[in-house]
Design a protein around this motif. Structure first.
Motif, PDB file in Angstrom:
ATOM      1  N   VAL A  34      28.455  47.010  49.975  1.00 39.80           N
ATOM      2  CA  VAL A  34      27.556  45.928  49.583  1.00 39.80           C
ATOM      3  C   VAL A  34      27.967  45.477  48.179  1.00 39.80           C
ATOM      4  CG1 VAL A  34      25.173  45.252  49.142  1.00 39.80           C
ATOM      5  CG2 VAL A  34      25.678  46.895  50.937  1.00 39.80           C
ATOM      6  N   GLN A  35      28.311  44.200  48.045  1.00 39.12           N
ATOM      7  CA  GLN A  35      28.697  43.651  46.750  1.00 39.12           C
ATOM      8  C   GLN A  35      27.445  43.223  46.003  1.00 39.12           C
ATOM      9  OE1 GLN A  35      31.409  40.453  47.476  1.00 39.12           O
ATOM     10  NE2 GLN A  35      33.087  41.806  48.028  1.00 39.12           N
ATOM     11  N   LEU A  36      27.352  43.630  44.731  1.00 37.10           N
ATOM     12  CA  LEU A  36      26.212  43.302  43.885  1.00 37.10           C
ATOM     13  C   LEU A  36      26.720  42.567  42.652  1.00 37.10           C
ATOM     14  CD1 LEU A  36      24.446  46.783  44.057  1.00 37.10           C
ATOM     15  CD2 LEU A  36      24.027  44.791  45.493  1.00 37.10           C
ATOM     16  N   ASP A  37      26.050  41.456  42.314  1.00 34.88           N
ATOM     17  CA  ASP A  37      26.470  40.669  41.154  1.00 34.88           C
ATOM     18  C   ASP A  37      25.247  40.059  40.499  1.00 34.88           C
ATOM     19  OD1 ASP A  37      28.109  39.566  39.273  1.00 34.88           O
ATOM     20  OD2 ASP A  37      29.105  38.163  40.628  1.00 34.88           O
ATOM     21  N   GLY A  42      26.483  42.954  34.008  1.00 33.46           N
ATOM     22  CA  GLY A  42      26.158  44.181  33.275  1.00 33.46           C
ATOM     23  C   GLY A  42      24.766  44.703  33.556  1.00 33.46           C
ATOM     24  N   ALA A  43      24.074  44.118  34.533  1.00 32.88           N
ATOM     25  CA  ALA A  43      22.727  44.584  34.877  1.00 32.88           C
ATOM     26  C   ALA A  43      22.823  45.849  35.720  1.00 32.88           C
ATOM     27  CB  ALA A  43      21.977  43.500  35.643  1.00 32.88           C
ATOM     28  N   ASP A  44      21.803  46.692  35.624  1.00 31.91           N
ATOM     29  CA  ASP A  44      21.702  47.867  36.490  1.00 31.91           C
ATOM     30  C   ASP A  44      21.115  47.410  37.820  1.00 31.91           C
ATOM     31  OD1 ASP A  44      22.621  49.830  34.662  1.00 31.91           O
ATOM     32  OD2 ASP A  44      20.666  49.807  33.677  1.00 31.91           O
ATOM     33  N   ALA A  45      21.874  47.582  38.905  1.00 30.91           N
ATOM     34  CA  ALA A  45      21.424  47.193  40.242  1.00 30.91           C
ATOM     35  C   ALA A  45      21.214  48.456  41.066  1.00 30.91           C
ATOM     36  CB  ALA A  45      22.447  46.285  40.909  1.00 30.91           C
ATOM     37  N   VAL A  46      20.026  48.569  41.687  1.00 31.32           N
ATOM     38  CA  VAL A  46      19.702  49.750  42.489  1.00 31.32           C
ATOM     39  C   VAL A  46      19.156  49.282  43.828  1.00 31.32           C
ATOM     40  CG1 VAL A  46      18.313  51.849  42.635  1.00 31.32           C
ATOM     41  CG2 VAL A  46      19.148  51.074  40.426  1.00 31.32           C
ATOM     42  N   GLY A  52      23.276  52.762  43.471  1.00 32.14           N
ATOM     43  CA  GLY A  52      23.208  51.699  42.483  1.00 32.14           C
ATOM     44  C   GLY A  52      24.450  51.701  41.609  1.00 32.14           C
ATOM     45  N   CYS A  53      24.585  50.661  40.757  1.00 32.51           N
ATOM     46  CA  CYS A  53      25.735  50.535  39.864  1.00 32.51           C
ATOM     47  C   CYS A  53      25.444  49.442  38.842  1.00 32.51           C
ATOM     48  CB  CYS A  53      26.999  50.208  40.654  1.00 32.51           C
ATOM     49  SG  CYS A  53      26.874  48.664  41.595  1.00 32.51           S
ATOM     50  N   ASN A  73      17.974  45.194  36.762  1.00 31.72           N
ATOM     51  CA  ASN A  73      17.308  45.391  35.475  1.00 31.72           C
ATOM     52  C   ASN A  73      18.331  45.284  34.363  1.00 31.72           C
ATOM     53  OD1 ASN A  73      14.522  46.046  36.144  1.00 31.72           O
ATOM     54  ND2 ASN A  73      15.408  47.847  37.139  1.00 31.72           N
ATOM     55  N   MET A  74      17.905  44.644  33.250  1.00 27.95           N
ATOM     56  CA  MET A  74      18.772  44.535  32.087  1.00 27.95           C
ATOM     57  C   MET A  74      17.871  44.361  30.863  1.00 27.95           C
ATOM     58  SD  MET A  74      21.951  41.956  31.612  1.00 27.95           S
ATOM     59  CE  MET A  74      23.233  42.323  30.462  1.00 27.95           C
TER      60      MET A  74
END
Length: 159
Positions: A34-37, A42-46, A52-53, A73-74
């Motif tokens: 799953v690509q997260l952007d 630089g946001a924390d994606a969960v 998450g990453c 979250n950032m």
């Protein structure tokens, strides 16, 4: 006696066929990337599934059975949650099962956070004015003009 043994063996082998399934040959579905952007990056994606990453990135999740969400979250930005819809198409003998995600890639536009709420201010007490000076300074004796607070001289009698 031979017939009885053959009939019993045939009966047992047919009974075993009824519990036989081709599903036992299928392997577990492979994990899905799953690509997260996000903007800004630089946001924390969960994901609600666990992994998450920091964006931009790709996480590997087990093939989901139901919809899930991704929370971004950032610092200094409002958090954002993006729902992800899972569509599963079952396979048959000629085609494998497929799972698609919408949206893909998962993207979030983060909004700047407003200033933090101000703490309630205590009312400001006004200081009492200091008492005025006891007396105004006297006019200089050699001045031709009277002091502003001095009484006016009496008029001379006219003749």
């Amino acid at each position: 006696m031979r017939r009885i043994i053959v009939i019993a063996a045939a009966g047992l082998s047919l009974a075993g066929c009824s519990s036989f399934s081709l599903d036992s040959f299928k392997s577990a579905p492979p994990p899905m990337p799953v690509q997260l952007d996000s903007n800004p990056p630089g946001a924390d994606a969960v994901t609600s599934l666990g992994p998450g990453c920091k964006t931009p990135c790709t996480v590997s999740i087990p093939a989901p059975e139901t919809n899930f969400s991704v929370t971004f979250n950032m610092p200094k930005f409002q958090p954002a949650t993006v729902p992800v819809t899972v569509t599963r198409v079952p396979g048959d003998f000629t085609t494998p099962a497929t799972t698609t995600l919408d949206p893909s890639p998962v993207f979030a536009e983060l909004q700047p956070a407003g200033p933090p709420p101000r703490a309630a201010k205590k009312p400001v007490r006004k200081k009492k004015p200091k008492p005025a000076a006891a007396a105004a300074p006297a006019a200089a004796p050699d001045s031709a003009f009277p002091a502003p607070s001095a009484p006016a001289p009496a008029a001379a009698p006219s003749r």
